[in-house]
Design an enzyme around this catalytic site. Structure first.
Site, short mmCIF file in Angstrom:
data_model
loop_
_atom_site.label_atom_id
_atom_site.label_comp_id
_atom_site.label_asym_id
_atom_site.label_seq_id
_atom_site.Cartn_x
_atom_site.Cartn_y
_atom_site.Cartn_z
N SER A 102 0.99 -1.44 0.19
CA SER A 102 0.16 -0.23 0.04
C SER A 102 1.11 1.13 0.35
O SER A 102 2.33 1.28 0.26
CB SER A 102 -1.30 0.06 1.37
OG SER A 102 0.03 0.22 2.31
N ILE A 155 3.13 4.28 -0.67
CA ILE A 155 4.11 5.11 -1.14
C ILE A 155 4.80 3.66 -1.33
O ILE A 155 5.61 3.74 -3.10
CB ILE A 155 5.31 6.02 -0.49
CG1 ILE A 155 5.01 6.99 0.00
CG2 ILE A 155 6.58 5.76 -0.60
CD1 ILE A 155 5.03 8.04 1.01
N SER A 198 11.61 10.56 7.09
CA SER A 198 10.21 11.58 7.37
C SER A 198 11.36 12.90 7.70
O SER A 198 11.85 12.78 8.27
CB SER A 198 9.31 10.56 8.36
OG SER A 198 8.72 12.38 8.67
N TYR A 216 8.28 8.21 16.88
CA TYR A 216 8.66 7.97 14.94
C TYR A 216 9.66 8.33 14.39
O TYR A 216 10.80 8.21 13.43
CB TYR A 216 7.28 8.09 14.21
CG TYR A 216 7.46 7.81 12.84
CD1 TYR A 216 6.66 6.24 12.70
CD2 TYR A 216 7.48 8.77 12.32
CE1 TYR A 216 6.99 6.48 10.71
CE2 TYR A 216 7.35 8.58 10.09
CZ TYR A 216 6.98 7.17 10.25
OH TYR A 216 7.17 7.18 8.93
N LYS A 236 13.33 7.82 12.50
CA LYS A 236 13.40 8.39 11.57
C LYS A 236 14.73 9.19 11.63
O LYS A 236 15.69 9.03 10.02
CB LYS A 236 12.74 9.14 10.86
CG LYS A 236 10.95 8.56 10.23
CD LYS A 236 11.37 7.25 9.35
CE LYS A 236 10.22 6.42 9.39
NZ LYS A 236 10.69 5.89 8.69
N THR A 259 -1.77 9.03 2.44
CA THR A 259 -1.42 7.30 2.89
C THR A 259 -2.67 6.55 3.76
O THR A 259 -2.72 7.21 5.00
CB THR A 259 -0.29 6.88 2.82
OG1 THR A 259 0.32 7.07 3.91
CG2 THR A 259 0.67 7.30 1.66
#
Length: 322
Positions: free
Chosen positions: A50, A52, A176, A202, A206, A235
């Site tokens: 799904s 990207i 990100s 998160y 990254k 997304t």
């Protein structure tokens, strides 16, 4: 300082990371750079069913590449494969089921993949998660760290020997822009201290991926390493993990295809690899990994400590037969 970082980052995001930011940057793109036949070249993409990852797999399959979809959910993976094959008429699309939060499974997958395949031209580390409460995996690892950082580290490390067999081998990691608000924190990799914030966990993961990319580039000279920021894209992951952000920004988000553009460009064009290994890209250009005056730069000692910690954890979760 965190208020400063967050404010500067959000203003930057509104200008650069949105759909309008992509459209402005795209005016400088050279379309012929994606006019590439990659028949016979082998690509492995994690999180490819799904968003990207799927958009990237589709674009590579259109150009004749051999595409390996590495996904956690078999049903969704097979559906993505069917859609890609149907749209591209490229039959060389393969599904592998793997949970990127399980270190031993990653080691075992990489071992089997190398036994079954004589080459890997491009590894795309796209799989990721943002769990908004602190949870532990069956291996007693914090889930975000296990998936985004340690899983990426193990898969890349394990597949380096196969990548090194190919000329023009590449490893691209989807990072990100959120990492810009984080300074590398090597003293609390699994967020055991203080209040847990899934978004910041998160972002820290990254930042760790950017550091890993820079360090890998120094170690493995025969492979071109890069990481990239897809911008703010619409997304399923964004909708489920960041519902408030999605509700606020949904009319300004990039499509998954727009978010995947630089990833595809790094994977198939010759232009990206003309840049030095280890850089961070946004809209087909290398950009800074730090905001101005944000005090997010790590020391060489901290960067080395991260890599040693990951090596130790990866080794501790390595099957005895691998």
């Amino acid at each position: 300082m965190s208020l400063y970082r967050n404010s500067v980052w959000f203003i930057k995001g509104l200008r650069e990371y949105t759909k309008s930011g992509y459209e402005a940057a795209a005016q400088q793109f050279a379309p012929k750079e994606l006019d590439v036949d990659v028949s016979g070249r082998c690509f492995l993409i994690t999180g490819a069913n799904s968003g990207i990852g799927k958009a990237t797999a589709l674009e590579i399959a259109k150009r004749g590449g051999i595409v390996h979809l590495v996904c956690r959910n078999k049903e969704r993976a097979e559906a993505a494969k069917a859609e890609i094959v149907n749209e591209t008429n490229n039959k060389e699309v393969y599904v592998h089921i793997l949970d990127m939060s399980r270190p031993k499974m990653i080691w075992e997958f990489a071992d089997k993949f190398q036994q079954a395949n004589d080459k890997l031209n491009v590894l795309i580390n796209n799989a990721g998660c943002m769990i908004n409460r602190r949870e532990l995996t069956e291996d007693q690892l914090e889930t975000n760290f296990a998936t985004n950082t340690l899983g990426t580290y193990i898969l890349t490390t394990a597949l380096v020997p196969l990548l090194e067999k190919c000329e023009d081998a590449r490893v691209i990691t989807v990072s990100s822009g959120g990492m810009l608000v984080q300074k590398l924190n090597v003293d609390d990799l699994q967020f055991e201290k203080g209040r847990f914030d899934g978004t910041m966990a998160y972002a820290q993961n990254k930042r760790q991926q950017v550091t890993m990319t820079e360090q890998w580039a120094k170690i493995h000279k025969n492979i071109h390493f890069s990481c990239m920021h897809p911008g703010w894209a619409d997304t399923e992951a964004v909708r489920s993990s960041m519902p408030d952000f999605y509700a606020m920004m949904k009319n300004r988000l990039r499509t998954a295809t727009q978010g995947a553009d630089t990833l595809v460009w790094l994977a198939i064009s010759t232009t990206g690899t003309q840049q030095p290994s280890g850089l961070y890209f946004q809209d087909r250009k290398p950009v800074s990994t730090h905001l101005l005056l944000a005090q997010t730069r790590a020391t060489a000692v901290e960067e080395e400590k991260l890599m040693k910690s990951l090596e130790e954890k990866a080794t501790n979760h390595k099957p005895s037969t691998t």
